[in-house]
Design a protein around this motif. Structure first.
Motif, PDB file in Angstrom:
ATOM      1  N   MET A  19       0.821  -1.211   0.000  1.00 54.67           N
ATOM      2  CA  MET A  19       0.000   0.000   0.000  1.00 54.67           C
ATOM      3  C   MET A  19       0.858   1.266   0.000  1.00 54.67           C
ATOM      4  O   MET A  19       0.345   2.354  -0.040  1.00 54.67           O
ATOM      5  N   LYS A  31       0.407   3.659  -2.880  1.00 57.69           N
ATOM      6  CA  LYS A  31      -0.858   4.374  -2.869  1.00 57.69           C
ATOM      7  C   LYS A  31      -0.794   5.582  -1.931  1.00 57.69           C
ATOM      8  O   LYS A  31      -1.265   6.658  -2.240  1.00 57.69           O
ATOM      9  N   LYS A  41      -1.342   9.506  -2.932  1.00 59.18           N
ATOM     10  CA  LYS A  41      -2.324  10.387  -2.304  1.00 59.18           C
ATOM     11  C   LYS A  41      -1.664  11.653  -1.774  1.00 59.18           C
ATOM     12  O   LYS A  41      -2.176  12.730  -1.927  1.00 59.18           O
ATOM     13  N   ALA A  56      -1.034  14.077  -4.483  1.00 65.23           N
ATOM     14  CA  ALA A  56      -2.170  14.658  -5.190  1.00 65.23           C
ATOM     15  C   ALA A  56      -2.595  15.940  -4.483  1.00 65.23           C
ATOM     16  O   ALA A  56      -3.262  15.912  -3.474  1.00 65.23           O
ATOM     17  N   ARG A  87       0.046   6.473 -13.393  1.00 70.12           N
ATOM     18  CA  ARG A  87       0.374   5.135 -13.896  1.00 70.12           C
ATOM     19  C   ARG A  87      -0.340   4.912 -15.215  1.00 70.12           C
ATOM     20  O   ARG A  87      -1.549   5.184 -15.312  1.00 70.12           O
ATOM     21  N   ARG A 125       6.735  -1.064 -14.281  1.00 72.90           N
ATOM     22  CA  ARG A 125       6.185  -1.963 -13.269  1.00 72.90           C
ATOM     23  C   ARG A 125       5.760  -3.304 -13.852  1.00 72.90           C
ATOM     24  O   ARG A 125       5.580  -4.265 -13.145  1.00 72.90           O
ATOM     25  N   GLU A 145       5.117   3.932 -14.462  1.00 69.85           N
ATOM     26  CA  GLU A 145       4.763   4.936 -13.460  1.00 69.85           C
ATOM     27  C   GLU A 145       5.568   6.191 -13.796  1.00 69.85           C
ATOM     28  O   GLU A 145       6.776   6.092 -14.053  1.00 69.85           O
ATOM     29  N   TYR A 174      -6.326  -7.865  -0.633  1.00 70.84           N
ATOM     30  CA  TYR A 174      -6.474  -6.513  -0.092  1.00 70.84           C
ATOM     31  C   TYR A 174      -7.767  -6.430   0.716  1.00 70.84           C
ATOM     32  O   TYR A 174      -8.698  -7.205   0.472  1.00 70.84           O
ATOM     33  N   GLU A 223      -1.240  -2.927  -6.095  1.00 67.46           N
ATOM     34  CA  GLU A 223      -0.117  -1.993  -5.998  1.00 67.46           C
ATOM     35  C   GLU A 223       1.173  -2.588  -6.551  1.00 67.46           C
ATOM     36  O   GLU A 223       2.118  -1.865  -6.818  1.00 67.46           O
ATOM     37  N   PHE A 224       1.229  -3.877  -6.716  1.00 66.17           N
ATOM     38  CA  PHE A 224       2.476  -4.514  -7.159  1.00 66.17           C
ATOM     39  C   PHE A 224       2.566  -4.648  -8.679  1.00 66.17           C
ATOM     40  O   PHE A 224       3.556  -4.266  -9.275  1.00 66.17           O
ATOM     41  N   PHE A 248      -0.281  -3.850 -10.786  1.00 63.27           N
ATOM     42  CA  PHE A 248      -1.370  -3.072 -11.384  1.00 63.27           C
ATOM     43  C   PHE A 248      -2.433  -3.953 -12.039  1.00 63.27           C
ATOM     44  O   PHE A 248      -3.156  -3.513 -12.935  1.00 63.27           O
ATOM     45  N   LYS A 258      -8.035  11.455  -7.596  1.00 62.02           N
ATOM     46  CA  LYS A 258      -7.793  12.597  -6.710  1.00 62.02           C
ATOM     47  C   LYS A 258      -8.916  12.825  -5.703  1.00 62.02           C
ATOM     48  O   LYS A 258      -8.673  13.160  -4.557  1.00 62.02           O
TER      49      LYS A 258
END
Lengths: 98, 419
Positions: free
Chosen positions: A1, A4, A8, A11, A23, A52, A66, B20, B29-30, B32, B199
């Motif tokens: 995580m 992420k 955030k 942003a 991404r 990635r 990314e 998750y 997250e690893f 995508f 966002k």
């Protein structure tokens, strides 16, 4: 995580000079498969590139990239990629549905 | 339901299998890869039997243990359980023993299958504490989000490309949604919508809520099974935009078999696309396990996704089930709409025309044998795509208020029938 959380915190409300991490899936047409596109991108624009995931065959190259940088630089990098004939999609691919 | 997560266990990456928590999250997250809901099937097997299902109201929520909500549904409680119609006249026209139409042209409340996915996404969004929902859409999804959000008292943002037809915009505005028209090329608009979704902490139904949203499609499959007398149809023809619906119909058949609701049986899932946007169909016909992105150019706007997010998985399902894909021209799509309307009295949108026309092609080519039975998934109402058929379905016969003129018209008609 961790990624992420970082996305955030990056942003922020703002303009083109604000940092952005994004991404994308890049899809290379056959003629671009052997070109060092990501290396060139890193030299032309002040953005951090981080591959990635990737799958390359003779017919198509698909790379998950990314990009970290100022929003305007990320946007300019995308425009340049598209000029090279590469399709640039968000990792969600199609956010717009029917 | 006992736990705060209902019968869900976790979100899981379809690529690497990492798990998750059950939050508003859609990408691993690893690597995508897309996240998908996993369930506690052992508990579901005890809780969900045919008898329990049949004792419940006729809506998609009669299968709620297999849908990703923790508590009772709060949005779109009346959605689903649309008719499965035996289409004898269409079967005769196409020369096959048996055809069935799963008729989501009458799905409640916005006349498309999107009400299924949206009611799941919004019910789950409420459980997760969201008060604002959003989507990026050019049609059915926008209408469904706007309508279901209005009924649930949720604030809705709908993002659209600025060149969208007025009729489609009205169908979202009327419900009080904030509709934002974005100028620019499709790819730019798509990327901006993804950025907005990342966002703002809203429930973006087809972005951060996607794992829940997509599961709503399974309800169409469960209904087909129940309405077929708890049997898996031998052939199912499904329209493909992103390819998600096809993969979820497959998943619903597999889940029902795993839980003993239906017997294991061999079945084929076939995919339908318009020729003007057929990346999955082209790849399937060429025997490839990847597709090449295309620029859409078709009247079937609701299937016009040039880079289908679930294309890879749809190809996999067709391979596993020995299914086939095919695609049809705009003229054949219109003919498909007419075939269904003339034979069964059902007016479907262009995506339905694609499904009908591809089914006809698969029957003619022997991919669907004429002594078999097939179910066609019809996903939206024809009133939504009138522009596509105007000028192609005949003309009115105009007369003055005179009986003589009317009889003259009848005579002319009889002559042309007898000729």
């Amino acid at each position: 995580m961790a990624a992420k959380t970082k996305a955030k915190s990056n942003a922020t409300k703002g303009s083109g000079s604000q940092p952005r991490q994004a991404r994308f899936w890049l899809m290379y047409p056959p003629k671009q498969i052997t070109s060092p596109v990501i290396w060139e991108l890193g030299h032309k624009f002040p953005v951090v590139t981080n591959v990635r995931q990737a799958s390359v065959t003779d017919e198509i190259g698909i790379v998950c990239l990314e990009l970290d940088g100022k929003r305007d630089d990320v946007k300019a990098a995308i425009t340049w990629l598209e000029k090279q004939g590469i399709k640039v999609e968000p990792v969600e691919i199609n956010v717009i549905e029917s | 339901m006992e736990k705060a997560t209902g019968f869900m266990k976790a979100l899981k990456c379809r690529e690497c299998g990492r798990e998750y928590p059950l939050t508003a999250n859609h990408v691993c997250e690893f690597d995508f890869g897309p996240l998908e809901v996993v369930y506690d099937y052992d508990r579901i097997k005890i809780a969900l039997t045919r008898e329990v299902i049949q004792s419940r109201p006729k809506s998609m929520w009669r299968y709620r243990e297999l849908l990703p909500i923790a508590h009772e549904p709060t949005v779109g409680r009346e959605v689903g359980f649309t008719p499965l119609i035996k289409a004898d006249r269409l079967a005769r026209r196409f020369g096959i023993r048996e055809l069935w139409i799963k008729n989501d042209t009458v799905n409640y409340p916005t006349l498309s299958f999107k009400d299924r996915v949206v009611s799941v996404a919004l019910s789950r969004a409420r459980e997760l504490g969201f008060t604002t929902v959003a989507c990026a859409s050019t049609g059915n999804l926008a209408n469904s989000v706007a309508a279901n959000a209005a009924a649930a008292g949720l604030k809705a943002y709908v993002f659209i490309p600025s060149d969208l037809e007025q009729g489609k915009i009205v169908n979202s505005l009327v419900y009080g949604a904030t509709v934002v028209a974005i100028k620019g090329h499709y790819d730019e608009v798509n990327r901006l919508c993804a950025e907005i979704a990342g966002k703002y902490q809203w429930a973006f139904v087809n972005v951060n809520m996607r794992p829940y949203y997509a599961e709503g499609s399974k309800s169409m499959g469960f209904e087909i099974l129940e309405q077929s007398g708890w049997k898996i149809p031998k052939h199912t023809v499904v329209p493909m935009a992103s390819g998600s619906l096809l993969t979820k119909i497959h998943k619903s058949y597999q889940e029902a078999a795993k839980l003993g609701l239906v017997s294991e049986a061999k079945y084929h899932i076939h995919g339908a696309q318009p020729t003007g946007c057929s990346p999955i169909s082209v790849a399937q016909k060429a025997g490839l396990d990847f597709f090449k992105p295309v620029k859409p150019n078709t009247i079937a706007k609701s299937l016009a996704i040039g880079t289908p997010a679930d294309g890879f998985y749809a190809l996999k399902v067709m391979k596993e089930t020995n299914g086939h894909a095919d695609d049809v021209s705009d003229d054949l799509i219109r003919q498909g709409i007419k075939d269904l309307a003339e034979c069964e009295g059902i007016f479907c949108e262009t995506a339905g025309g694609v499904t009908v026309a591809v089914a006809k092609k698969l029957i003619a080519s022997g991919r669907i044998p004429t002594n078999d039975s097939a179910v066609l998934c019809i996903t939206g109402n024809g009133l939504k795509t009138l522009d596509a058929v105007v000028g192609h379905v005949g003309e009115t016969r105009e007369i003055r208020p005179s009986l003589r003129e009317f009889e003259g018209l009848l005579e002319a008609e009889n002559r042309s029938v007898n000729a």
